[in-house]
Motif scaffolding. Structure first.
Motif, mmCIF file in Angstrom:
data_model
loop_
_atom_site.group_PDB
_atom_site.id
_atom_site.type_symbol
_atom_site.label_atom_id
_atom_site.label_comp_id
_atom_site.label_asym_id
_atom_site.label_seq_id
_atom_site.Cartn_x
_atom_site.Cartn_y
_atom_site.Cartn_z
ATOM 1 N N TYR A 276 0.721 -1.250 -0.057
ATOM 2 C CA TYR A 276 -0.238 -0.003 0.191
ATOM 3 C C TYR A 276 0.983 1.243 0.010
ATOM 4 O O TYR A 276 0.699 2.127 -0.892
ATOM 5 C CB TYR A 276 -0.842 0.157 1.254
ATOM 6 C CG TYR A 276 -1.729 1.392 1.257
ATOM 7 C CD1 TYR A 276 -2.671 1.716 0.552
ATOM 8 C CD2 TYR A 276 -1.358 2.252 2.237
ATOM 9 C CE1 TYR A 276 -3.556 2.711 0.464
ATOM 10 C CE2 TYR A 276 -2.076 3.395 2.463
ATOM 11 C CZ TYR A 276 -3.025 3.770 1.637
ATOM 12 O OH TYR A 276 -3.868 4.981 2.035
ATOM 13 N N THR A 293 -5.684 -3.298 -2.113
ATOM 14 C CA THR A 293 -5.347 -1.734 -2.205
ATOM 15 C C THR A 293 -6.100 -1.000 -3.180
ATOM 16 O O THR A 293 -6.363 -1.307 -4.455
ATOM 17 C CB THR A 293 -3.706 -1.671 -2.541
ATOM 18 O OG1 THR A 293 -3.532 -2.337 -3.793
ATOM 19 C CG2 THR A 293 -3.045 -2.591 -1.592
ATOM 20 N N VAL A 308 0.283 -6.125 3.211
ATOM 21 C CA VAL A 308 0.358 -5.049 3.627
ATOM 22 C C VAL A 308 0.856 -5.267 4.990
ATOM 23 O O VAL A 308 0.589 -6.217 5.572
ATOM 24 C CB VAL A 308 -1.035 -4.162 3.473
ATOM 25 C CG1 VAL A 308 -1.187 -4.103 2.114
ATOM 26 C CG2 VAL A 308 -2.086 -4.941 4.325
#
Length: 471
Positions: A276, A293, A308
């Protein structure tokens, strides 16, 4: 200090003037004259005790300097006239319950009708009033009206006392650490891990805390070691829309972005990339959580979950239902490649055109027809804002049929079920063929200035005509 001394101090306690204006369970409308007469006769005049200004529409009261203080818990009064319940009831003919409430420290407040509020602001004052009320109840005969009223007062006093204790416990139950509102937990039926040390949380035997806003969980012993700021404090309503903006581990000085521990490629302290924000984290701050994302969805319509870090995962989870993506400005070409997205966009525009019909229709207001979209309130406010949940449901095929069904119910109400909404149709001002048109019909256009409705094939001609009229 002996028991007699405590009782003497108890009798000599002076109650603040602000506690004199309190509410009793007696209805002020039924005995307004009686209560006012009792109040003025017992305390001589309101101005002698405490002149209260009720010019507090917002709930504020200003107490002027009292010229005389009377202890409602004392059976005797410094004044020459006795204020006991028996003598006072004999002189004025008022029920004994009114005087009993005055002795208890409770008086009728005509500015707080039907609200059980006694004005006591501390636990000690509530306990004192409860004990006094119990003593007065025991002195009254059973099945009497005065006793029933005092029992009702006692119940409300105890309820008020419990609310004060509960509010105090709730304030003490939260701990503020880096904008986290951490609530103490004792047990857990799910498997959890500490966001600080990454070890398991044994809820049955360990005390742990969890943030009410972002879900951050940690052991009680790890509170002082918390390094992650609550994502609720930085939820500015915008996403990072660059696909994995990696800058390199050297830009971070080979340190974890969050805890600043040393990391490297490979080995025990392996650097883990967050898809991200493009930053590197250690294994304590990056648990390989998978999340969709926004950048990949908006740019490429790619809904593949990516790895992430914990901070980004909590942020994306919190922002998942917020409509903050304006696809018409971010990537309008996306509507040409995704048919379901284009269909949803058209139905949302139609719903906004139907909204004035529902707001002007008494039947629709009674049926609360717009509440069919209460889980997606932004659908009745705007047509171009989307949340990540909306885009995910469109991709999985859940939103399109659901919205199509609601759209059909809205059209049926306007065109078939409601006579009042049917009467608000239009006739094409160009061909005048007599067919009723609605702004949300297919192959129909409406003027943005006068809201006139006509067939779309005459749109160019009508816009030229309207532009000439409006200059």
């Amino acid at each position: 200090m002996n028991k007699n001394t405590d009782q003497t101090v108890m009798k000599q306690k002076i109650v603040p003037a602000s506690s004199l204006h309190l509410l009793s369970p007696v209805s002020p409308r039924k005995s307004s004259s009686t209560s006012s007469e009792s109040f003025s006769h017992e305390f001589t005049s309101e101005s002698k005790i405490a002149t209260i200004s009720f010019q507090e529409v917002g709930g504020h009261r200003q107490a002027h300097e009292p010229t005389k203080r009377i202890n409602p818990f004392n059976s005797t009064c410094d004044d020459s006239e006795p204020t006991s319940s028996s003598s006072f009831a004999t002189d004025t003919g008022i029920e004994a319950i009114d005087t009993s409430l005055a002795e208890l420290g409770l008086a009728e407040d005509h500015f707080l009708l039907n609200n059980v509020y006694f004005g006591l602001s501390s636990v000690e004052e509530h306990v004192t009033a409860i004990e006094k009320c119990k003593e007065m109840i025991l002195k009254l005969p059973e099945n009497s009206e005065e006793r029933k009223k005092l029992v009702n007062t006692l119940v409300h006093l105890r309820h008020e006392l419990q609310e004060i204790k509960d509010s105090s416990n709730n304030r003490n139950a939260y701990k503020d650490v880096l904008n986290h509102r951490l609530e103490k937990k004792k047990t857990s039926n799910t498997k959890l891990f500490c966001d600080c040390c990454s070890n398991a949380i044994w809820g049955m035997v360990q005390v742990w805390y969890q943030c009410k806003d972002c879900g951050y969980a940690c052991h009680a012993k790890c509170l002082n070691s918390t390094r992650r700021t609550c994502v609720a404090a930085r939820s500015s309503g915008s996403y990072n829309l660059k696909i994995c903006p990696e800058a390199g581990l050297s830009k971070q000085s080979y340190c974890c972005t969050e805890c600043k521990n040393s990391i490297a490629f490979g080995g025990l302290n392996a650097a883990l990339l967050c898809d991200y924000n493009g930053l590197y984290y250690c294994s304590n701050c990056h648990w390989n959580d998978l999340a969709i994302t926004p950048a990949r969805v908006v740019q490429n319509w790619d809904h593949t979950p990516q790895k992430v870090c914990r901070q980004s995962y909590q942020f994306l989870s919190r922002m998942f239902v917020r409509p903050v993506l304006d696809l018409e400005n971010l990537n309008p070409v996306l509507f040409n490649y995704v048919e379901d997205l284009k269909e949803v966009q058209k139905m949302r525009e139609d719903i906004l055109k139907m909204k004035p019909y529902f707001l002007a229709c008494s039947t629709a207001l009674e049926l609360r027809i717009l509440c069919k979209l209460q889980d997606r309130q932004h659908f009745v406010e705007t047509s171009n804002m989307y949340s990540m949940k909306d885009l995910s449901d469109i991709f999985t095929g859940l939103l399109t049929p659901h919205l199509r069904e609601i759209h059909g119910q809205f059209v049926q109400h306007i065109k078939s079920d409601c006579v009042g909404c049917q009467a608000k149709g239009f006739i094409c001002e160009v061909c005048n063929d007599g067919k009723v048109l609605y702004p949300f019909d297919d192959m129909v256009s409406s003027c943005p200035n006068c809201l006139a409705v006509f067939h779309r094939q005459f749109a160019t001609e009508m816009f030229k005509f309207r532009r000439a009229d409006f200059g």
